[in-house]
Design an enzyme around this catalytic site. Sequence first.
Site, PDB file in Angstrom:
ATOM      1  N   HIS A   1       7.541   1.346 -10.609  1.00 41.34           N
ATOM      2  CA  HIS A   1       6.398   0.677  -9.948  1.00 41.34           C
ATOM      3  C   HIS A   1       5.244   1.284 -10.740  1.00 41.34           C
ATOM      4  O   HIS A   1       5.044   2.455 -11.073  1.00 41.34           O
ATOM      5  CB  HIS A   1       6.582   1.627  -8.384  1.00 41.34           C
ATOM      6  CG  HIS A   1       6.717   3.115  -8.392  1.00 41.34           C
ATOM      7  ND1 HIS A   1       7.930   3.510  -8.660  1.00 41.34           N
ATOM      8  CD2 HIS A   1       5.767   4.023  -8.329  1.00 41.34           C
ATOM      9  CE1 HIS A   1       7.897   4.845  -8.406  1.00 41.34           C
ATOM     10  NE2 HIS A   1       6.535   5.109  -8.234  1.00 41.34           N
TER      11      HIS A   1
ATOM     12  N   ARG B   1       0.905  -1.170  -0.171  1.00 41.79           N
ATOM     13  CA  ARG B   1      -0.054   0.027   0.034  1.00 41.79           C
ATOM     14  C   ARG B   1       1.005   1.043  -0.039  1.00 41.79           C
ATOM     15  O   ARG B   1       1.902   1.364   0.527  1.00 41.79           O
ATOM     16  CB  ARG B   1      -1.073   0.003   1.324  1.00 41.79           C
ATOM     17  CG  ARG B   1      -1.889  -1.114   1.051  1.00 41.79           C
ATOM     18  CD  ARG B   1      -3.003  -1.109   2.108  1.00 41.79           C
ATOM     19  NE  ARG B   1      -3.605  -2.325   2.320  1.00 41.79           N
ATOM     20  CZ  ARG B   1      -4.879  -2.729   1.537  1.00 41.79           C
ATOM     21  NH1 ARG B   1      -5.086  -1.920   0.275  1.00 41.79           N
ATOM     22  NH2 ARG B   1      -5.199  -3.998   1.563  1.00 41.79           N
ATOM     23  N   ASP B   2       0.390   2.068  -0.876  1.00 43.72           N
ATOM     24  CA  ASP B   2       1.187   3.539  -0.923  1.00 43.72           C
ATOM     25  C   ASP B   2       1.217   4.195   0.368  1.00 43.72           C
ATOM     26  O   ASP B   2      -0.045   4.098   1.095  1.00 43.72           O
ATOM     27  CB  ASP B   2       0.783   4.647  -2.083  1.00 43.72           C
ATOM     28  CG  ASP B   2       1.334   5.642  -2.168  1.00 43.72           C
ATOM     29  OD1 ASP B   2       1.938   5.529  -3.622  1.00 43.72           O
ATOM     30  OD2 ASP B   2       1.597   6.422  -1.731  1.00 43.72           O
ATOM     31  N   ILE B   3       2.086   4.975   0.769  1.00 44.41           N
ATOM     32  CA  ILE B   3       2.162   5.512   2.151  1.00 44.41           C
ATOM     33  C   ILE B   3       1.167   6.823   2.129  1.00 44.41           C
ATOM     34  O   ILE B   3       0.924   7.295   3.184  1.00 44.41           O
ATOM     35  CB  ILE B   3       3.741   5.626   2.651  1.00 44.41           C
ATOM     36  CG1 ILE B   3       3.702   5.901   4.123  1.00 44.41           C
ATOM     37  CG2 ILE B   3       3.998   7.115   1.889  1.00 44.41           C
ATOM     38  CD1 ILE B   3       5.138   6.052   4.358  1.00 44.41           C
TER      39      ILE B   3
ATOM     40  N   ASN C   1       4.851   6.444 -13.664  1.00 39.43           N
ATOM     41  CA  ASN C   1       5.322   7.767 -14.143  1.00 39.43           C
ATOM     42  C   ASN C   1       6.991   7.517 -14.272  1.00 39.43           C
ATOM     43  O   ASN C   1       7.591   6.701 -13.929  1.00 39.43           O
ATOM     44  CB  ASN C   1       5.142   8.558 -12.879  1.00 39.43           C
ATOM     45  CG  ASN C   1       3.877   8.931 -12.422  1.00 39.43           C
ATOM     46  OD1 ASN C   1       2.957   8.684 -13.184  1.00 39.43           O
ATOM     47  ND2 ASN C   1       3.496   8.976 -10.984  1.00 39.43           N
TER      48      ASN C   1
ATOM     49  N   VAL D   1      10.210   8.085  -6.909  1.00 38.21           N
ATOM     50  CA  VAL D   1      11.142   6.816  -6.467  1.00 38.21           C
ATOM     51  C   VAL D   1      11.710   6.377  -7.682  1.00 38.21           C
ATOM     52  O   VAL D   1      10.820   5.955  -8.602  1.00 38.21           O
ATOM     53  CB  VAL D   1      10.267   6.212  -5.652  1.00 38.21           C
ATOM     54  CG1 VAL D   1      10.952   4.697  -5.276  1.00 38.21           C
ATOM     55  CG2 VAL D   1       9.750   6.641  -4.287  1.00 38.21           C
TER      56      VAL D   1
HETATM   57  P1  5GP Z   1       6.021   8.276  -7.966  1.00 33.18           P
HETATM   58  O1  5GP Z   1       5.888   9.686  -7.699  1.00 33.18           O
HETATM   59  O2  5GP Z   1       7.653   7.870  -8.157  1.00 33.18           O
HETATM   60  O3  5GP Z   1       5.402   7.635  -9.267  1.00 33.18           O
HETATM   61  O4  5GP Z   1       5.440   7.261  -6.921  1.00 33.18           O
HETATM   62  C1  5GP Z   1       5.964   7.132  -5.734  1.00 33.18           C
HETATM   63  C2  5GP Z   1       5.052   6.753  -4.716  1.00 33.18           C
HETATM   64  O5  5GP Z   1       5.900   5.911  -3.542  1.00 33.18           O
HETATM   65  C3  5GP Z   1       4.181   7.929  -4.070  1.00 33.18           C
HETATM   66  O6  5GP Z   1       2.729   7.610  -4.591  1.00 33.18           O
HETATM   67  C4  5GP Z   1       4.541   7.875  -2.544  1.00 33.18           C
HETATM   68  O7  5GP Z   1       3.489   8.059  -1.710  1.00 33.18           O
HETATM   69  C5  5GP Z   1       5.073   6.480  -2.290  1.00 33.18           C
HETATM   70  N1  5GP Z   1       6.119   6.216  -1.385  1.00 33.18           N
HETATM   71  C6  5GP Z   1       7.207   7.125  -1.210  1.00 33.18           C
HETATM   72  N2  5GP Z   1       7.847   6.617  -0.101  1.00 33.18           N
HETATM   73  C7  5GP Z   1       7.127   5.473   0.525  1.00 33.18           C
HETATM   74  C8  5GP Z   1       7.305   4.683   1.462  1.00 33.18           C
HETATM   75  O8  5GP Z   1       8.314   4.877   2.326  1.00 33.18           O
HETATM   76  N3  5GP Z   1       6.386   3.736   1.736  1.00 33.18           N
HETATM   77  C9  5GP Z   1       5.090   3.369   0.789  1.00 33.18           C
HETATM   78  N4  5GP Z   1       4.529   2.328   1.029  1.00 33.18           N
HETATM   79  N5  5GP Z   1       5.050   4.279  -0.091  1.00 33.18           N
HETATM   80  C10 5GP Z   1       5.843   5.303  -0.495  1.00 33.18           C
END
Ligand code: 5GP
Length: 114
Positions: free
Chosen positions: A100, A29-31, A87, A96
Amino acid sequence: MSECLFCKMVSGEIAPDKVYEDDDVLAFRDISPQAPHHLLVIPKEHIATLNDLEARHASLLGKMYLAVKAIAKQEGVSESGYRTVMNCNSDGGQTVYHIHLHMLAGRGMQWPPG
Ligand code: 5GP
Ligand code: ZN
């Protein structure tokens, strides 16, 4: 030790709220959920961005989508529907750098995305 946040989840150094795992893929699950259901599906192999994909990763990407299908059923949203997003780099909104697949569900999605 890898400095990559998602590699730390694969290795167990950080424990995510796991919803699915197999030999190649992990989902949690996303944080910071942007919908009632917001999961991230990652390959266990570190791949920084979509630009780093190689031909040998073709089946891995398929496995990520098959994981989405299984998770949607598990979460009870297969029929109501969901969105998947990956993305790439700064204009794509990537924060990140370990690829993903976002899976969002539980509310009507907007189009176009912001
Ligand atoms: P991006 O912006 O790279 O497409 O998505 C990165 C996702 O990782 C974001 O939706 C963010 O909320 C999630 N995220 C960042 N740090 C963590 C974490 O420590 N744990 C979890 N579960 N999700 C994270
Ligand atoms: Zn990584």
